[in-house]
Motif scaffolding. Sequence first.
Motif, PDB file in Angstrom:
ATOM      1  N   GLU A   1      -5.832   5.328  -1.485  1.00  0.00           N
ATOM      2  CA  GLU A   1      -6.695   6.480  -1.233  1.00  0.00           C
ATOM      3  C   GLU A   1      -8.001   6.358  -2.018  1.00  0.00           C
ATOM      4  O   GLU A   1      -9.088   6.591  -1.483  1.00  0.00           O
ATOM      5  N   ARG A   2      -7.903   5.961  -3.279  1.00  0.00           N
ATOM      6  CA  ARG A   2      -9.091   5.863  -4.125  1.00  0.00           C
ATOM      7  C   ARG A   2     -10.050   4.788  -3.622  1.00  0.00           C
ATOM      8  O   ARG A   2     -11.275   4.962  -3.654  1.00  0.00           O
ATOM      9  N   LEU A   3      -9.498   3.687  -3.127  1.00  0.00           N
ATOM     10  CA  LEU A   3     -10.330   2.586  -2.657  1.00  0.00           C
ATOM     11  C   LEU A   3     -10.781   2.772  -1.212  1.00  0.00           C
ATOM     12  O   LEU A   3     -11.586   1.976  -0.712  1.00  0.00           O
ATOM     13  N   GLY A   4     -10.255   3.809  -0.558  1.00  0.00           N
ATOM     14  CA  GLY A   4     -10.652   4.062   0.825  1.00  0.00           C
ATOM     15  C   GLY A   4     -10.125   3.023   1.798  1.00  0.00           C
ATOM     16  O   GLY A   4     -10.749   2.749   2.826  1.00  0.00           O
ATOM     17  N   ILE A   5      -8.956   2.457   1.506  1.00  0.00           N
ATOM     18  CA  ILE A   5      -8.377   1.431   2.372  1.00  0.00           C
ATOM     19  C   ILE A   5      -7.715   2.095   3.572  1.00  0.00           C
ATOM     20  O   ILE A   5      -6.811   2.914   3.419  1.00  0.00           O
ATOM     21  N   MET A   6      -8.168   1.747   4.766  1.00  0.00           N
ATOM     22  CA  MET A   6      -7.606   2.316   5.988  1.00  0.00           C
ATOM     23  C   MET A   6      -7.228   1.239   6.992  1.00  0.00           C
ATOM     24  O   MET A   6      -6.990   1.526   8.171  1.00  0.00           O
ATOM     25  N   ALA A   7      -7.182  -0.005   6.539  1.00  0.00           N
ATOM     26  CA  ALA A   7      -6.752  -1.115   7.385  1.00  0.00           C
ATOM     27  C   ALA A   7      -6.263  -2.232   6.477  1.00  0.00           C
ATOM     28  O   ALA A   7      -6.840  -2.474   5.402  1.00  0.00           O
ATOM     29  N   VAL A   8      -5.194  -2.877   6.879  1.00  0.00           N
ATOM     30  CA  VAL A   8      -4.651  -3.992   6.110  1.00  0.00           C
ATOM     31  C   VAL A   8      -4.579  -5.234   7.004  1.00  0.00           C
ATOM     32  O   VAL A   8      -4.558  -5.111   8.232  1.00  0.00           O
ATOM     33  N   PRO A   9      -4.560  -6.423   6.370  1.00  0.00           N
ATOM     34  CA  PRO A   9      -4.686  -6.647   4.941  1.00  0.00           C
ATOM     35  C   PRO A   9      -6.105  -6.380   4.440  1.00  0.00           C
ATOM     36  O   PRO A   9      -7.079  -6.693   5.125  1.00  0.00           O
TER      37      PRO A   9
ATOM     38  N   GLY B   1       0.800  -1.217   0.000  1.00  0.00           N
ATOM     39  CA  GLY B   1       0.000   0.000   0.000  1.00  0.00           C
ATOM     40  C   GLY B   1       0.832   1.266   0.000  1.00  0.00           C
ATOM     41  O   GLY B   1       0.421   2.280  -0.579  1.00  0.00           O
ATOM     42  N   ALA B   2       2.030   1.233   0.601  1.00  0.00           N
ATOM     43  CA  ALA B   2       2.879   2.421   0.649  1.00  0.00           C
ATOM     44  C   ALA B   2       3.378   2.797  -0.743  1.00  0.00           C
ATOM     45  O   ALA B   2       3.597   3.976  -1.033  1.00  0.00           O
TER      46      ALA B   2
ATOM     47  N   LYS C   1     -13.984  -6.635  -6.187  1.00  0.00           N
ATOM     48  CA  LYS C   1     -14.902  -6.272  -5.109  1.00  0.00           C
ATOM     49  C   LYS C   1     -14.310  -6.663  -3.761  1.00  0.00           C
ATOM     50  O   LYS C   1     -13.572  -7.646  -3.666  1.00  0.00           O
ATOM     51  N   PRO C   2     -14.626  -5.906  -2.684  1.00  0.00           N
ATOM     52  CA  PRO C   2     -14.095  -6.249  -1.355  1.00  0.00           C
ATOM     53  C   PRO C   2     -14.455  -7.674  -0.959  1.00  0.00           C
ATOM     54  O   PRO C   2     -15.598  -8.108  -1.098  1.00  0.00           O
ATOM     55  N   PHE C   3     -13.461  -8.390  -0.449  1.00  0.00           N
ATOM     56  CA  PHE C   3     -13.647  -9.781  -0.040  1.00  0.00           C
ATOM     57  C   PHE C   3     -13.483  -9.943   1.466  1.00  0.00           C
ATOM     58  O   PHE C   3     -14.201 -10.718   2.099  1.00  0.00           O
ATOM     59  N   GLY C   4     -12.528  -9.207   2.052  1.00  0.00           N
ATOM     60  CA  GLY C   4     -12.308  -9.351   3.485  1.00  0.00           C
ATOM     61  C   GLY C   4     -11.226  -8.420   3.986  1.00  0.00           C
ATOM     62  O   GLY C   4     -10.437  -7.888   3.209  1.00  0.00           O
ATOM     63  N   ASN C   5     -11.211  -8.214   5.298  1.00  0.00           N
ATOM     64  CA  ASN C   5     -10.177  -7.435   5.980  1.00  0.00           C
ATOM     65  C   ASN C   5      -9.652  -8.240   7.150  1.00  0.00           C
ATOM     66  O   ASN C   5     -10.397  -8.978   7.788  1.00  0.00           O
ATOM     67  N   GLY C   6      -8.379  -8.084   7.431  1.00  0.00           N
ATOM     68  CA  GLY C   6      -7.808  -8.729   8.600  1.00  0.00           C
ATOM     69  C   GLY C   6      -7.215 -10.089   8.292  1.00  0.00           C
ATOM     70  O   GLY C   6      -7.266 -10.592   7.166  1.00  0.00           O
ATOM     71  N   ARG C   7      -6.623 -10.660   9.329  1.00  0.00           N
ATOM     72  CA  ARG C   7      -5.908 -11.925   9.195  1.00  0.00           C
ATOM     73  C   ARG C   7      -6.837 -13.049   8.744  1.00  0.00           C
ATOM     74  O   ARG C   7      -7.904 -13.263   9.307  1.00  0.00           O
TER      75      ARG C   7
ATOM     76  N   ASP D   1     -17.398  11.447   7.696  1.00  0.00           N
ATOM     77  CA  ASP D   1     -18.192  11.990   6.591  1.00  0.00           C
ATOM     78  C   ASP D   1     -19.030  10.923   5.902  1.00  0.00           C
ATOM     79  O   ASP D   1     -19.554  11.140   4.811  1.00  0.00           O
ATOM     80  N   GLY D   2     -19.147   9.762   6.541  1.00  0.00           N
ATOM     81  CA  GLY D   2     -19.867   8.646   5.936  1.00  0.00           C
ATOM     82  C   GLY D   2     -18.947   7.644   5.278  1.00  0.00           C
ATOM     83  O   GLY D   2     -19.311   6.482   5.112  1.00  0.00           O
ATOM     84  N   GLN D   3     -17.743   8.093   4.922  1.00  0.00           N
ATOM     85  CA  GLN D   3     -16.778   7.228   4.275  1.00  0.00           C
ATOM     86  C   GLN D   3     -15.584   6.926   5.179  1.00  0.00           C
ATOM     87  O   GLN D   3     -15.047   5.834   5.148  1.00  0.00           O
ATOM     88  N   ARG D   4     -15.185   7.919   5.984  1.00  0.00           N
ATOM     89  CA  ARG D   4     -14.011   7.741   6.830  1.00  0.00           C
ATOM     90  C   ARG D   4     -14.064   8.707   8.012  1.00  0.00           C
ATOM     91  O   ARG D   4     -14.812   9.689   7.999  1.00  0.00           O
ATOM     92  N   VAL D   5     -13.252   8.415   9.014  1.00  0.00           N
ATOM     93  CA  VAL D   5     -13.180   9.236  10.220  1.00  0.00           C
ATOM     94  C   VAL D   5     -12.630  10.621   9.894  1.00  0.00           C
ATOM     95  O   VAL D   5     -11.712  10.760   9.078  1.00  0.00           O
ATOM     96  N   ASN D   6     -13.179  11.643  10.544  1.00  0.00           N
ATOM     97  CA  ASN D   6     -12.565  12.975  10.419  1.00  0.00           C
ATOM     98  C   ASN D   6     -12.417  13.691  11.771  1.00  0.00           C
ATOM     99  O   ASN D   6     -11.834  14.770  11.835  1.00  0.00           O
ATOM    100  N   ALA D   7     -12.933  13.096  12.873  1.00  0.00           N
ATOM    101  CA  ALA D   7     -12.781  13.746  14.175  1.00  0.00           C
ATOM    102  C   ALA D   7     -13.266  12.804  15.271  1.00  0.00           C
ATOM    103  O   ALA D   7     -13.914  11.784  15.006  1.00  0.00           O
ATOM    104  N   LEU D   8     -12.937  13.160  16.507  1.00  0.00           N
ATOM    105  CA  LEU D   8     -13.556  12.516  17.660  1.00  0.00           C
ATOM    106  C   LEU D   8     -13.932  13.588  18.673  1.00  0.00           C
ATOM    107  O   LEU D   8     -13.362  14.682  18.688  1.00  0.00           O
ATOM    108  N   LEU D   9     -14.897  13.248  19.512  1.00  0.00           N
ATOM    109  CA  LEU D   9     -15.297  14.120  20.598  1.00  0.00           C
ATOM    110  C   LEU D   9     -14.903  13.480  21.924  1.00  0.00           C
ATOM    111  O   LEU D   9     -14.997  12.259  22.078  1.00  0.00           O
ATOM    112  N   TYR D  10     -14.442  14.312  22.851  1.00  0.00           N
ATOM    113  CA  TYR D  10     -14.175  13.807  24.189  1.00  0.00           C
ATOM    114  C   TYR D  10     -14.670  14.815  25.217  1.00  0.00           C
ATOM    115  O   TYR D  10     -14.790  16.010  24.931  1.00  0.00           O
ATOM    116  N   LYS D  11     -14.966  14.306  26.416  1.00  0.00           N
ATOM    117  CA  LYS D  11     -15.427  15.155  27.514  1.00  0.00           C
ATOM    118  C   LYS D  11     -14.329  15.271  28.553  1.00  0.00           C
ATOM    119  O   LYS D  11     -13.747  14.255  28.972  1.00  0.00           O
ATOM    120  N   ASP D  12     -14.026  16.492  28.963  1.00  0.00           N
ATOM    121  CA  ASP D  12     -13.099  16.729  30.060  1.00  0.00           C
ATOM    122  C   ASP D  12     -13.791  16.288  31.343  1.00  0.00           C
ATOM    123  O   ASP D  12     -14.812  16.854  31.747  1.00  0.00           O
TER     124      ASP D  12
END
Length: 523
Positions: free
Chosen positions: A164-172, A156-157, A179-185, A417-428
């Motif tokens: 980026e185009r396929l939206g891959i954010m975890a390997v394998p 991937g590197a 078409k997507p078949f699976g993620n992870g070991r 945004d529906g496709q990928r993470v863009n933020a998190l919220l936390y409470k003090d």
Amino acid sequence: MLDANLKTQLKGYLERLQQPIQLAAALDDSETGAQMRELLDDIVAQSERISLVESSDPNIRRPSFAIMRSDGSAHLRFAGLPLGHEFTSLVLALLQVGGHPSKEDAALIEQACALEGEFRFETYFSQSCQSCPDVVQALNLMAVLNPRVEHVAIDGAAFSEEVERLGIMAVPAIFLNGKPFGNGRMGLAEILAQLDTGAAAREAEKIKTKATFDVLVVGGGPAGAAAAIYAARKGIATGLVAERFGGQVLDTLAIENFISVPHTEGPQFAAALERHVRNYEVDIMNLQRAEQLLPADDHFELKLASGASLKAKSVVLATGARWRQMNVPGENEYRNKGVAYCPHCDGPLFKGKRVAVIGGGNSGVEAAIDLAGIVSQVTLIEFDGKLRADEVLQRKLRSLPNVRVIVSAQTTEVLGDGQRVNALLYKDRNSGESHRVDLEGIFVQIGLLPNTDWLKGALKLSNRGEIEVDARGETSVPGVFAAGDCTTTPYKQIVIAVGEGSKAALSAFDHLIRTSAPVQAAA
């Protein structure tokens, strides 16, 4: 490219080639292309049975290379550099295309050869991912065994635009026919189980015919493996049923505290466990999930998710633990879309981006340290008022300029945004105020949960869900023993799990000889 030691090792392996092979290179002018040329030259120099040719096909990913048989057929390719954890995958591919037989289970090899259809697999990996080689090696072997299977292993590197185009954010990340078949070991058995839809039913029918075991071990991690070995050495009928052999160890990177072994890695350790168990007459039933444990007049019945069931005079529960989740809105929705649990596997996909690490124990701080060398900014969020990691790790963390630590913070939501993470919220937790952290990735490192949900009502569990055991590994139910991370035994360590598994098996044997004559193991 390869140092002298690796060249020497490679030369020794390549002496096992039984027929000539050819490397077909599709190179470009990139730095990765130059490195691939150097790597291929090093490989060719180690064996007279290997030759190198250039490919002019404009439709092939560059830089990449195929490993071809002497008849010119090629069904597997590496795009990018198969180094790091994937170097072993490269060596195995060279040997298997060159006619060296696989050590994989004969039944699985037969199943792979019999697959009907056309299967074009693509696997995106990272060189630091310890889960990726299992997938790459399994699919490469399928491509060697079955002419209807093709496989491309993609770093991937080296192909970040595709990632980026396929939206891959975890390997394998595995694709089949585009078409997507699976993620992870996934190993060969797991992949074939998805492709061969009748395999699970056939296995269930086989399991239904099995005789009553003297000892049935549930779980294939260090505790389960040790229990199976100790039971089998007593000469009694021993079975082992596991959802995945190796358990949590498969997701462990470096192991440096298993006494007498200065350094190993989780997948190698798990493979050694399985080899050791297979030295004995243990009936291993992998890819089977336990769902219910029921007592009967003179035995126990273990019901499986497949619909089959097993009978045993005694049981050793060694079901281990799994990663604890945050259990906040958005976590499941964005799992593998920015929410990750393995910094070693998925960290390279976030190069130059902003990430958060949730958890201030050793795992969390180690993850933050590792990620700081890859990403632009790390925000470590800890629920407690201070970090809980060892001081030596905290000193290292504080020395890094791109790490921010926030304590007394409760993560409340994952945003995207529906496709990928863009933020998190936390409470003090002190002021009660809510804060937003803009980022692209979240790595969750907040400990483990015991895999005991299915045992509720069957025996006594602690308020943390752990199986309550005494000094002999006995549970609240006579004849049922437990060991490892699923129990109340303190200090969740591999070496402790191995000892506890051995003790549980010895206790089970003692129970058998005191209550009934054990059935002799099959000759």
